[in-house]
Design a protein around this motif. Sequence first.
Motif, PDB file in Angstrom:
ATOM      1  N   TRP A 145      10.122   1.433  10.507  1.00  0.00           N
ATOM      2  CA  TRP A 145       8.926   1.184  10.009  1.00  0.00           C
ATOM      3  C   TRP A 145       8.486   2.184   8.920  1.00  0.00           C
ATOM      4  O   TRP A 145       7.019   2.527   7.947  1.00  0.00           O
ATOM      5  N   LEU A 160       1.116  -1.349   0.182  1.00  0.00           N
ATOM      6  CA  LEU A 160       0.024  -0.297   0.324  1.00  0.00           C
ATOM      7  C   LEU A 160       0.945   1.609   0.221  1.00  0.00           C
ATOM      8  O   LEU A 160       0.686   2.332  -0.553  1.00  0.00           O
ATOM      9  N   TRP A 161       1.912   1.747   0.847  1.00  0.00           N
ATOM     10  CA  TRP A 161       2.364   2.360   1.312  1.00  0.00           C
ATOM     11  C   TRP A 161       3.791   3.092   0.408  1.00  0.00           C
ATOM     12  O   TRP A 161       3.271   4.408  -1.055  1.00  0.00           O
ATOM     13  N   GLY A 200      -3.687   6.222   6.305  1.00  0.00           N
ATOM     14  CA  GLY A 200      -1.756   6.402   6.341  1.00  0.00           C
ATOM     15  C   GLY A 200      -2.379   8.078   5.678  1.00  0.00           C
ATOM     16  O   GLY A 200      -3.304   8.438   4.795  1.00  0.00           O
ATOM     17  N   THR A 201      -1.507   9.171   6.257  1.00  0.00           N
ATOM     18  CA  THR A 201      -2.278  10.662   5.847  1.00  0.00           C
ATOM     19  C   THR A 201      -0.718  11.049   5.481  1.00  0.00           C
ATOM     20  O   THR A 201       0.100  10.650   5.798  1.00  0.00           O
ATOM     21  N   GLY A 223       1.931   9.785   8.480  1.00  0.00           N
ATOM     22  CA  GLY A 223       1.849   9.691   9.998  1.00  0.00           C
ATOM     23  C   GLY A 223       0.540   8.890   9.495  1.00  0.00           C
ATOM     24  O   GLY A 223      -0.672   9.153   8.827  1.00  0.00           O
ATOM     25  N   PHE A 224      -0.326   8.735  10.705  1.00  0.00           N
ATOM     26  CA  PHE A 224      -1.811   7.688  10.689  1.00  0.00           C
ATOM     27  C   PHE A 224      -2.290   8.381  11.511  1.00  0.00           C
ATOM     28  O   PHE A 224      -1.842   9.636  12.223  1.00  0.00           O
TER      29      PHE A 224
END
Lengths: 184, 197
Positions: A77, A22-23, B88-89, B154-155
Amino acid sequence: MHRQRPRKLTRYALGILAGLLLWPGLLPADDSLGHQFTALQAAQMAADFSLQDMDGEVHALEDYRGKVVLVNFWATWCPPCRKEMPALEALYKKLGDKDFVVLAINQWEDPDHVFAYTGELNVFPTFPILFDPDSAVSQLYHVKGLPTSFLVDPQGRLVYRAVGGRAFDHPAVEKLIRELQVRP
Amino acid sequence: MSYALKPDRPARTSLLAGVVAGLLAANVQADVTRQVNPDTGLVAWHSSGDTLDFELLQVLPDYVRAVFASRGLPAAVIDKVSSYCVFGTILKNTTDDPLGYRVADWSYQTPDGKRHTIKTKTDWVNEWQDMGLAFRWSMLPDEQTFEVDDWGQGFTTIPLQPGDRFALSYSWTRNGKVETRTIEEVECAPAEAPQID
């Protein structure tokens, strides 16, 4: 219990896999990683720290007086931290023997975990990786998010900051470091 | 019919002015794209064309668990964070000016019309400190000033269930002027990874 543990691990592994899928796709592309550093208004002396590296050797910022130091706060992470690592290594390889050093300060993680992580990277980092297990040093530097990098001049002054990933191998970064090396 | 033209003219003029203003506004407003990741089936929203580039990514509860578990954090922390709808932003300054944001100024609106504030990183860090933990990472920083080329990620956590929908309003400041955007129909990640054909 014996059946639950593998299932739990599988879930975590799937989660990590999903996350990795995803990231990275949604990070800014390599060419969109910027290269600019922001000059800090009133350059103050960089806060000193003493942290251990992966071998337990202690590195103090003070030990590097006379060199330009790139202080990079990171964690395994953090996807952009991973992304900028090869460029950081390339910069260190190019300038590392020319009064320049990279100190990559890991946040919260333990050396075993980080060692395993570095083994997975395409480019193995040869600069010192230091451990800030309680994030005390990142708080001294008012770091809000990872990665965040600073440049410390040979006189020990905190002179530039970059928030977010950077293309450290961009010629402008090398030029900036060379300027700092000769600046009075 | 001609007598009707005069009284109508101001109305037409203001209508025309409204259309022009609308077109101009449309030109400066962000494009929000919704994209499904073909590998994961998860959705991302990307608001581009603004001075602040903004991305919001669905994150599976299992991924959140994995991130926090691999930091060695206690089960109570892992269970609580993963019970939230997590995104996720990614924020990026696209200008040559400093931009600032504050999560405390953002909000989300649920389908019942109610507007809610967003739990900040400080809220989380305070909870963790009460548990004796010094951990302060993973969440989107409460507030930041982004200089040229700066960006962050970040979240973001919303106390909603998997699949729930809401509208997210976020804002930032540039040269003292506040800009606000809303992304409609944001959807929380499903409880489990979507089936990919």
